[in-house]
Enzyme design. Sequence first.
Site, mmCIF file in Angstrom:
data_model
loop_
_atom_site.group_PDB
_atom_site.id
_atom_site.type_symbol
_atom_site.label_atom_id
_atom_site.label_comp_id
_atom_site.label_asym_id
_atom_site.label_seq_id
_atom_site.Cartn_x
_atom_site.Cartn_y
_atom_site.Cartn_z
ATOM 1 N N ASP A 199 46.252 1.186 -82.483
ATOM 2 C CA ASP A 199 45.411 1.794 -81.923
ATOM 3 C C ASP A 199 44.296 0.891 -81.017
ATOM 4 O OD1 ASP A 199 44.114 4.264 -81.527
ATOM 5 O OD2 ASP A 199 44.183 4.752 -83.512
ATOM 6 N N GLU A 202 46.498 4.253 -76.719
ATOM 7 C CA GLU A 202 45.086 4.196 -76.323
ATOM 8 C C GLU A 202 44.943 5.656 -75.663
ATOM 9 O OE1 GLU A 202 46.388 4.768 -72.960
ATOM 10 O OE2 GLU A 202 44.661 3.360 -72.412
ATOM 11 N N TRP A 203 45.646 6.324 -76.126
ATOM 12 C CA TRP A 203 45.336 7.879 -75.591
ATOM 13 C C TRP A 203 45.368 8.142 -74.165
ATOM 14 C CZ3 TRP A 203 40.938 5.015 -77.284
ATOM 15 C CH2 TRP A 203 40.925 4.746 -78.479
ATOM 16 N N GLY A 204 46.399 7.364 -73.540
ATOM 17 C CA GLY A 204 46.402 7.742 -71.886
ATOM 18 C C GLY A 204 45.356 7.453 -71.027
ATOM 19 N N ASP A 222 43.820 13.028 -79.235
ATOM 20 C CA ASP A 222 44.631 13.508 -80.554
ATOM 21 C C ASP A 222 44.848 14.826 -80.149
ATOM 22 O OD1 ASP A 222 44.305 10.899 -81.372
ATOM 23 O OD2 ASP A 222 42.985 11.323 -83.125
HETATM 24 C C1 GLA Z 1 43.057 7.646 -83.535
HETATM 25 C C2 GLA Z 1 44.388 7.868 -83.380
HETATM 26 C C3 GLA Z 1 45.072 8.871 -84.343
HETATM 27 C C4 GLA Z 1 45.063 8.373 -85.578
HETATM 28 C C5 GLA Z 1 43.615 7.890 -85.794
HETATM 29 C C6 GLA Z 1 43.404 7.138 -87.196
HETATM 30 O O1 GLA Z 1 42.155 8.606 -83.495
HETATM 31 O O2 GLA Z 1 44.699 8.435 -81.994
HETATM 32 O O3 GLA Z 1 46.342 9.414 -84.095
HETATM 33 O O4 GLA Z 1 45.846 7.099 -85.643
HETATM 34 O O5 GLA Z 1 43.026 7.009 -84.811
HETATM 35 O O6 GLA Z 1 42.078 6.979 -87.341
#
Ligand code: GLA
Length: 406
Positions: A145, A180-182, A203
């Site tokens: 993450d 890293e969510w894009g 998320d």
């Molecule tokens: C981030 C990630 C999630 C999850 C949480 C855990 O938000 O994007 O998928 O792994 O952290 O804390």
Amino acid sequence: MKKTGIFFVLLLAAGLLQAQEKAPTPPMGYMTWNFYADKITEHDIRDIADAMSANGLLQAGFNYIFIDDGWQGGRDNKNNMIPDPKKFPSGMKALCDYVHSKGLKLGIYSDAAQLTCAGYTASLGFEDQDAKTFAAWGIDYLKYDYCDAPDDWQTAIQRYSKMANALAHSGRDIVFGICEWGNRSPWLWAKKSGGQLWRISADIRDKWQSKVAPKEPNDLHRTGAGILDVLDINTKLSTYAAPGGWNDPDMLVVGLYGRKGPSGDLGGTGCTDIEYQSQMSLWCLLASPLMISCDVTNMNEATKKILYNKDLIDIDQDPLGVQGESKFRKDNWQVVVKPLANGDVAVGILNRGDQPGTFSVALADMGLPFAYQAKDVWSKQTSSWNKALTLKIDAHETKVYRLHKK
Ligand code: GLA
């Protein structure tokens, strides 16, 4: 070609081959975050492993358990990462052995900073040591993450490459999931940096669509990403997916039904079974990693019917490894088309609207030039498709067909 040239071509080929061997098709399994959040324990993991090997999920192809955030107990006096002794009293090695004995693989979670998203010990500065620790335990996958880390691209690429390199020298094949969510367009660099999959969005929450239309994908961190929001990001990224490197549109919310917890935040009040069926359909058409996140020890029949659909899983796992493309978009209708290894074509037709409707289209408008034998992968009925098509489709429903040229 000079000797050094040949050497580098071989090195590159070997690197690509290794990446493909690690994730030749999108990884499938169970991810603990949405249901257990950071309360996850070894007892839960054993229950999940028992359930998955007994209820057919493993046989359907879901062969990983991914432990998400919350397992960590800090570091020992030699700076080795340790699991929380209360939650994981038998230790990770014993848990890995147990999960492996059930025919499943085990994934774990860390973060490219000092602390994880939920505030636990992370791996920055300890990459080599942590990779070796994970390998010694028998870990097969690392979700890495990016909370608590700087915003710029360069640092992200550097930190992910560092961990990828550490995993490569850990003595064990460990699949590397970049999370890293894009935010920094990882589809452009994640594969080169040693990742086999990369998250493309904020998320996902247990909902169909964000109430506030996002001006840009980053807004979804605030407004909460729904199934359609993530779909709309992913359909723009089809060309970046291939065997060994996959766009990751986050977990399946199928079967969560608005449960409290991470997926219930930011408006995640739950979806209908038709919407869950759509998510499974669209994720498979887009060759996505399939990470179940509901309670697999206690699924209802509707959830099982959605998750165990072999025809759809075959489309997701097709060895050609092509991510479907959005080939048609008009009013509330959207069509995703995915070519398959044996020459068949998978087609998904989504009604994005809030009312049932009738979809009429010429096959050529969806890029389908032939006549086909079509199998509906949900109803299992077959029909003939010639030149044009008329279908009744429910609100938010996705119909999926496997087409065989006549
Ligand atoms: C981030 C990630 C999630 C999850 C949480 C855990 O938000 O994007 O998928 O792994 O952290 O804390």
